[in-house]
Design an enzyme around this catalytic site. Structure first.
Site, PDB file in Angstrom:
ATOM      1  N   SER A 151       0.844  -1.193   0.000  1.00 26.25           N
ATOM      2  CA  SER A 151       0.000   0.000   0.000  1.00 26.25           C
ATOM      3  C   SER A 151       0.877   1.240   0.000  1.00 26.25           C
ATOM      4  O   SER A 151       2.043   1.201   0.420  1.00 26.25           O
ATOM      5  CB  SER A 151      -0.888  -0.009   1.250  1.00 26.25           C
ATOM      6  OG  SER A 151      -1.525   1.231   1.454  1.00 26.25           O
ATOM      7  N   TYR A 164      -3.608   0.212   9.979  1.00 28.74           N
ATOM      8  CA  TYR A 164      -3.496  -0.260   8.598  1.00 28.74           C
ATOM      9  C   TYR A 164      -2.115   0.062   8.035  1.00 28.74           C
ATOM     10  O   TYR A 164      -1.456  -0.795   7.428  1.00 28.74           O
ATOM     11  CB  TYR A 164      -4.586   0.384   7.743  1.00 28.74           C
ATOM     12  CG  TYR A 164      -4.563  -0.046   6.297  1.00 28.74           C
ATOM     13  CD1 TYR A 164      -5.052  -1.292   5.920  1.00 28.74           C
ATOM     14  CD2 TYR A 164      -4.081   0.801   5.305  1.00 28.74           C
ATOM     15  CE1 TYR A 164      -5.037  -1.694   4.594  1.00 28.74           C
ATOM     16  CE2 TYR A 164      -4.069   0.412   3.976  1.00 28.74           C
ATOM     17  CZ  TYR A 164      -4.544  -0.833   3.621  1.00 28.74           C
ATOM     18  OH  TYR A 164      -4.521  -1.224   2.307  1.00 28.74           O
TER      19      TYR A 164
END
Length: 263
Positions: A151, A164
């Site tokens: 990510s 996250y």
């Protein structure tokens, strides 16, 4: 299905076997169908039987084989059983894509230890479980490939999604470690770093929000990505064209990570 005659042989992965963990929705589903379009026998797995059944039919419609098997990345036994079923059907596995993941937005001071641990258990430990489950067939393949979905938050901070971000940074570190440790076993382990792609996971955080507008402003191409734009990178990393690449990450982000001031 893409015919082999259309491809440079070093990029042709038709006839190989892939497992996409987290392949029944979002980016993982698009990647699974992209592999099937490239002539790869593809197993797209997740927890929900109805989603597994739907994507399995879509894979079969591409003219390749699959098996419809559910799995839970929070269970090593579940992933080990998935491996057994796939190997029983196909005789081996050449490609593992780990696309499972989840997120939540919450001020970090309010995140509980249980929320933090549960998210890590899916996003990082789930990736480790999947890699361990398929280690032996990937090694036996002689051309084993693991592609993890990292990510932007593996590299930069996003407001109020620290769990996250930390989990995706850890997944990238795991990718680097396995890329080096398992190189001797013929397994190349790499990651792709998607930019901003609207999925069910993040849709409400992006569409029409100040956050979404800021992300667009920081993306030189000036738009969110389309999930289909990830497929080429995965196909490349799964191919013999990436035979000297391991422990690396490839950003598909419209220039986000490279950008400074854009106006």
């Amino acid at each position: 299905m893409v015919g082999a005659h259309l491809l440079n042989p070093v990029l042709d992965i038709s006839g190989r076997v892939a497992v996409v963990v987290g392949g029944t929705s979002g980016l993982g589903r698009t990647i699974a169908l992209g592999l099937a379009d490239a002539g790869v026998h593809t197993v797209a797995t997740g927890r929900r039987q109805e989603l597994v059944a739907t994507v399995s039919q879509e894979i079969l419609s591409r003219g390749v084989r699959t098996v419809g098997v559910t799995s839970d990345v929070q269970s090593q036994d579940s992933l080990d059983l998935l491996n057994e079923q796939v190997v029983a059907e196909f005789g081996g596995v050449d490609i593992l894509v780990f696309a499972a993941g989840r997120t939540f937005r919450k001020p970090t001071a309010e995140v509980t230890a249980e929320e933090w641990s549960s998210l890590f258990d899916t996003n990082v430990t789930g990736g480790l479980r999947a890699a361990k489950a398929f280690y032996e067939p990937l090694k036996a393949s002689g051309r084993g490939r693991i592609v993890n979905i990292a990510s932007l938050s593996s590299h930069v901070a996003f407001h109020e999604v620290s769990a996250y971000g930390a989990s995706k940074a850890a997944l990238l570190a795991l990718t680097q470690s396995l890329g080096c440790e398992w190189a001797k076993d013929g397994i190349r382990t790499n990651a792709i770093v998607p930019g901003v792609f609207v999925t069910d996971l993040n849709r409400e955080l992006l569409n029409g929000t100040a956050r979404g507008r800021e992300l667009l402003a920081r993306t030189p191409l000036g738009r969110f990505g389309d999930a289909s734009e990830l497929v080429g990178a995965v196909l490349f990393l799964a191919s013999d064209g990436a035979s000297f690449i391991t422990g690396a990450s490839l950003s598909i982000d419209g220039g986000f990570l490279a950008s400074g001031v854009n106006q």
